[in-house]
Design an enzyme around this catalytic site. Sequence first.
Site, mmCIF file in Angstrom:
data_model
loop_
_atom_site.group_PDB
_atom_site.id
_atom_site.type_symbol
_atom_site.label_atom_id
_atom_site.label_comp_id
_atom_site.label_asym_id
_atom_site.label_seq_id
_atom_site.Cartn_x
_atom_site.Cartn_y
_atom_site.Cartn_z
ATOM 1 N N GLY A 10 0.822 -1.208 0.000
ATOM 2 C CA GLY A 10 0.000 0.000 0.000
ATOM 3 C C GLY A 10 0.860 1.264 0.000
ATOM 4 O O GLY A 10 2.088 1.204 0.159
ATOM 5 N N GLN A 11 0.187 2.393 -0.197
ATOM 6 C CA GLN A 11 0.902 3.662 -0.294
ATOM 7 C C GLN A 11 1.691 3.973 1.002
ATOM 8 O O GLN A 11 2.908 4.208 0.957
ATOM 9 C CB GLN A 11 -0.098 4.796 -0.569
ATOM 10 C CG GLN A 11 0.586 6.138 -0.628
ATOM 11 C CD GLN A 11 -0.344 7.326 -0.815
ATOM 12 O OE1 GLN A 11 0.123 8.403 -1.107
ATOM 13 N NE2 GLN A 11 -1.636 7.150 -0.627
ATOM 14 N N ASP A 35 -3.725 -12.614 5.672
ATOM 15 C CA ASP A 35 -4.983 -12.014 5.202
ATOM 16 C C ASP A 35 -5.721 -11.438 6.408
ATOM 17 O O ASP A 35 -5.980 -12.143 7.390
ATOM 18 C CB ASP A 35 -5.834 -13.091 4.502
ATOM 19 C CG ASP A 35 -7.055 -12.485 3.836
ATOM 20 O OD1 ASP A 35 -7.544 -11.426 4.289
ATOM 21 O OD2 ASP A 35 -7.527 -13.086 2.852
ATOM 22 N N LEU A 36 -6.051 -10.181 6.333
ATOM 23 C CA LEU A 36 -6.694 -9.517 7.472
ATOM 24 C C LEU A 36 -8.118 -10.008 7.725
ATOM 25 O O LEU A 36 -8.725 -9.634 8.726
ATOM 26 C CB LEU A 36 -6.670 -7.993 7.288
ATOM 27 C CG LEU A 36 -5.499 -7.304 7.983
ATOM 28 C CD1 LEU A 36 -4.161 -7.854 7.598
ATOM 29 C CD2 LEU A 36 -5.528 -5.803 7.756
ATOM 30 N N ALA A 59 -5.669 -1.761 5.084
ATOM 31 C CA ALA A 59 -7.093 -1.476 5.297
ATOM 32 C C ALA A 59 -7.850 -1.728 4.006
ATOM 33 O O ALA A 59 -7.255 -1.780 2.922
ATOM 34 C CB ALA A 59 -7.286 -0.011 5.720
ATOM 35 N N THR A 61 -9.596 0.160 1.674
ATOM 36 C CA THR A 61 -9.589 1.617 1.472
ATOM 37 C C THR A 61 -10.465 2.073 0.300
ATOM 38 O O THR A 61 -10.530 3.268 0.028
ATOM 39 C CB THR A 61 -8.151 2.103 1.203
ATOM 40 O OG1 THR A 61 -7.604 1.334 0.130
ATOM 41 C CG2 THR A 61 -7.279 1.944 2.428
ATOM 42 N N TYR A 124 -17.363 2.790 4.559
ATOM 43 C CA TYR A 124 -15.929 2.874 4.870
ATOM 44 C C TYR A 124 -15.715 3.622 6.190
ATOM 45 O O TYR A 124 -15.003 3.140 7.077
ATOM 46 C CB TYR A 124 -15.208 3.588 3.717
ATOM 47 C CG TYR A 124 -13.770 3.959 4.006
ATOM 48 C CD1 TYR A 124 -12.783 2.989 4.115
ATOM 49 C CD2 TYR A 124 -13.393 5.299 4.165
ATOM 50 C CE1 TYR A 124 -11.463 3.335 4.375
ATOM 51 C CE2 TYR A 124 -12.080 5.653 4.415
ATOM 52 C CZ TYR A 124 -11.120 4.675 4.525
ATOM 53 O OH TYR A 124 -9.814 5.014 4.786
ATOM 54 N N LYS A 128 -14.193 2.138 9.696
ATOM 55 C CA LYS A 128 -12.965 2.692 10.289
ATOM 56 C C LYS A 128 -13.241 3.179 11.717
ATOM 57 O O LYS A 128 -12.382 3.045 12.599
ATOM 58 C CB LYS A 128 -12.406 3.824 9.423
ATOM 59 C CG LYS A 128 -11.868 3.384 8.063
ATOM 60 C CD LYS A 128 -10.626 2.503 8.138
ATOM 61 C CE LYS A 128 -9.386 3.266 8.573
ATOM 62 N NZ LYS A 128 -8.173 2.405 8.521
ATOM 63 N N TRP A 148 -6.740 12.427 2.889
ATOM 64 C CA TRP A 148 -6.272 12.853 1.553
ATOM 65 C C TRP A 148 -4.763 12.625 1.404
ATOM 66 O O TRP A 148 -3.989 13.557 1.160
ATOM 67 C CB TRP A 148 -6.601 14.327 1.324
ATOM 68 C CG TRP A 148 -8.042 14.688 1.341
ATOM 69 C CD1 TRP A 148 -9.080 13.934 1.831
ATOM 70 C CD2 TRP A 148 -8.634 15.897 0.842
ATOM 71 N NE1 TRP A 148 -10.262 14.609 1.667
ATOM 72 C CE2 TRP A 148 -10.022 15.812 1.066
ATOM 73 C CE3 TRP A 148 -8.128 17.040 0.238
ATOM 74 C CZ2 TRP A 148 -10.897 16.831 0.705
ATOM 75 C CZ3 TRP A 148 -8.997 18.054 -0.117
ATOM 76 C CH2 TRP A 148 -10.363 17.948 0.100
HETATM 77 N N1 LIG Z 1 -5.129 7.076 1.126
HETATM 78 C C1 LIG Z 1 -5.822 7.991 1.780
HETATM 79 O O1 LIG Z 1 -6.135 9.056 1.234
HETATM 80 C C2 LIG Z 1 -6.219 7.748 3.218
HETATM 81 C C3 LIG Z 1 -6.968 8.752 3.859
HETATM 82 C C4 LIG Z 1 -7.327 8.568 5.197
HETATM 83 C C5 LIG Z 1 -6.934 7.429 5.858
HETATM 84 N N2 LIG Z 1 -6.221 6.464 5.212
HETATM 85 C C6 LIG Z 1 -5.841 5.266 5.965
HETATM 86 O O2 LIG Z 1 -4.442 5.109 5.877
HETATM 87 C C7 LIG Z 1 -4.093 3.729 5.915
HETATM 88 C C8 LIG Z 1 -3.161 3.401 4.762
HETATM 89 O O3 LIG Z 1 -3.828 3.711 3.546
HETATM 90 P P1 LIG Z 1 -3.110 3.611 2.124
HETATM 91 O O4 LIG Z 1 -3.426 4.858 1.390
HETATM 92 O O5 LIG Z 1 -1.694 3.189 2.285
HETATM 93 O O6 LIG Z 1 -3.974 2.420 1.489
HETATM 94 P P2 LIG Z 1 -3.713 1.528 0.194
HETATM 95 O O7 LIG Z 1 -2.619 2.110 -0.629
HETATM 96 O O8 LIG Z 1 -5.062 1.317 -0.419
HETATM 97 O O9 LIG Z 1 -3.199 0.153 0.811
HETATM 98 C C9 LIG Z 1 -4.024 -0.669 1.568
HETATM 99 C C10 LIG Z 1 -3.293 -1.968 1.802
HETATM 100 O O10 LIG Z 1 -4.116 -2.809 2.596
HETATM 101 C C11 LIG Z 1 -3.984 -4.108 2.097
HETATM 102 N N3 LIG Z 1 -5.140 -4.936 2.367
HETATM 103 C C12 LIG Z 1 -6.432 -4.705 2.041
HETATM 104 N N4 LIG Z 1 -7.209 -5.740 2.404
HETATM 105 C C13 LIG Z 1 -6.376 -6.652 2.968
HETATM 106 C C14 LIG Z 1 -6.559 -7.940 3.530
HETATM 107 N N5 LIG Z 1 -7.768 -8.546 3.572
HETATM 108 N N6 LIG Z 1 -5.474 -8.584 4.031
HETATM 109 C C15 LIG Z 1 -4.250 -8.017 3.982
HETATM 110 N N7 LIG Z 1 -4.011 -6.815 3.445
HETATM 111 C C16 LIG Z 1 -5.070 -6.135 2.947
HETATM 112 C C17 LIG Z 1 -3.836 -3.937 0.601
HETATM 113 O O11 LIG Z 1 -3.228 -5.094 0.078
HETATM 114 P P3 LIG Z 1 -3.356 -5.487 -1.482
HETATM 115 O O12 LIG Z 1 -2.361 -4.595 -2.177
HETATM 116 O O13 LIG Z 1 -3.003 -6.926 -1.507
HETATM 117 O O14 LIG Z 1 -4.787 -5.201 -1.887
HETATM 118 C C18 LIG Z 1 -2.961 -2.707 0.513
HETATM 119 O O15 LIG Z 1 -1.593 -3.050 0.501
HETATM 120 C C19 LIG Z 1 -5.419 2.974 5.946
HETATM 121 O O16 LIG Z 1 -5.751 2.670 7.280
HETATM 122 C C20 LIG Z 1 -6.423 3.980 5.415
HETATM 123 O O17 LIG Z 1 -7.730 3.736 5.911
HETATM 124 C C21 LIG Z 1 -5.838 6.611 3.898
#
Ligand SMILES: NC(=O)c1ccc[n+]([C@@H]2O[C@H](COP(=O)([O-])OP(=O)(O)OC[C@H]3O[C@@H](n4cnc5c(N)ncnc54)[C@H](OP(=O)(O)O)[C@@H]3O)[C@@H](O)[C@H]2O)c1
Length: 293
Positions: A10-11, A35-36, A59, A61, A124, A128, A148
């Site tokens: 993930g990012q 797997d979560l 998560a 997401t 979502y 959360k 964001w």
């Molecule tokens: N991006 C935003 O703008 C944003 C904003 C507010 C809060 N957040 C929070 O910040 C955190 C990190 O977000 P991010 O942007 O890094 O998200 P992301 O790039 O979408 O990455 C999410 C990761 O979670 C993994 N995942 C999803 N379902 C899974 C499962 N069942 N088992 C294991 N892994 C799983 C995904 O794996 P796969 O690659 O295998 O699918 C992916 O690597 C999260 O808690 C998110 O809610 C993000």
Amino acid sequence: MRILQFGRTGQVATAVQASAQGRAEVMALSRADCDLQDPEAIRAAILAADCDLVLNTAAFTQVDPAEARPDEAFAVNAIAPGEMAKTCAERDLPFVHLSTDAVFDGLTDRPYVETDTARPINVYGRSKLAGEQAVLAHPRTAVLRISWVFSRYGRNYVSFMLHLAREREVLKVVADQFGSPTDGEALAAFLVATAPRWAAAPTGDPVFGLFHFANAGETSRFDFAKAAIDRDPLTRARVEPTTQAAFAEPAPRPPRSPLDTGKLQRAFGFMPEPWRTAVERTADQLVATGFQA
Ligand SMILES: NC(=O)c1ccc[n+]([C@@H]2O[C@H](COP(=O)([O-])OP(=O)(O)OC[C@H]3O[C@@H](n4cnc5c(N)ncnc54)[C@H](OP(=O)(O)O)[C@@H]3O)[C@@H](O)[C@H]2O)c1
């Protein structure tokens, strides 16, 4: 410092691994590793790990698909982190979790503070919020709400807008949604730098609890996109404002959800950078190195 991290591709997961190089050892678990949706696997991973801290960056997401898949969203965003926090408590390990501005309804006339009532308006956000409640029931847990998020890594709003602005002649961007962009690389650097503090802090220490983490200032989706696109000499799109209603997405979004970071600043002495400075730097880096769609 040894960090067991849920999430590898993930990012934020990627940004943490980059930031930790030479400073901390990150054992990052992908979906294939754990797997979560499998609480037993989560428990086994934490019990088997030789680590000083557990960090959850994984998560569900996808905000729109979550509307049709609430069971999966709650399993990954609420039950899984609850299991992580419970197992960490058993081992007296500090646990750090990420949450979102989407726990708020967006009907505010000022940036949200941690004590404001969370009233999510989509699946979502509800999943959360349930995750926050599950993990904060355990001591030595820190939750950072972010919003964001952008960075050089993964597909994110800045890289996606840069891509679309090269592909399209007209790019319509929502101008009636407001929030606080979060530099994912500043977040990652903060998480790595603060890990030893969390690891050393006893139960009840003010480094645990709920915090807001974002860049300074508030903007619209439109100005956020423009700040990035204006840095790209190869952009061809005319960027035009539109409304959330015109997009008609399955999940409603909070119209205004900026995060007040005063509590974070007081607890950690962390001073967030103005959002525009961080967005422009990231856009410049992406333009120089290339970006994924
Ligand atoms: N991006 C935003 O703008 C944003 C904003 C507010 C809060 N957040 C929070 O910040 C955190 C990190 O977000 P991010 O942007 O890094 O998200 P992301 O790039 O979408 O990455 C999410 C990761 O979670 C993994 N995942 C999803 N379902 C899974 C499962 N069942 N088992 C294991 N892994 C799983 C995904 O794996 P796969 O690659 O295998 O699918 C992916 O690597 C999260 O808690 C998110 O809610 C993000």
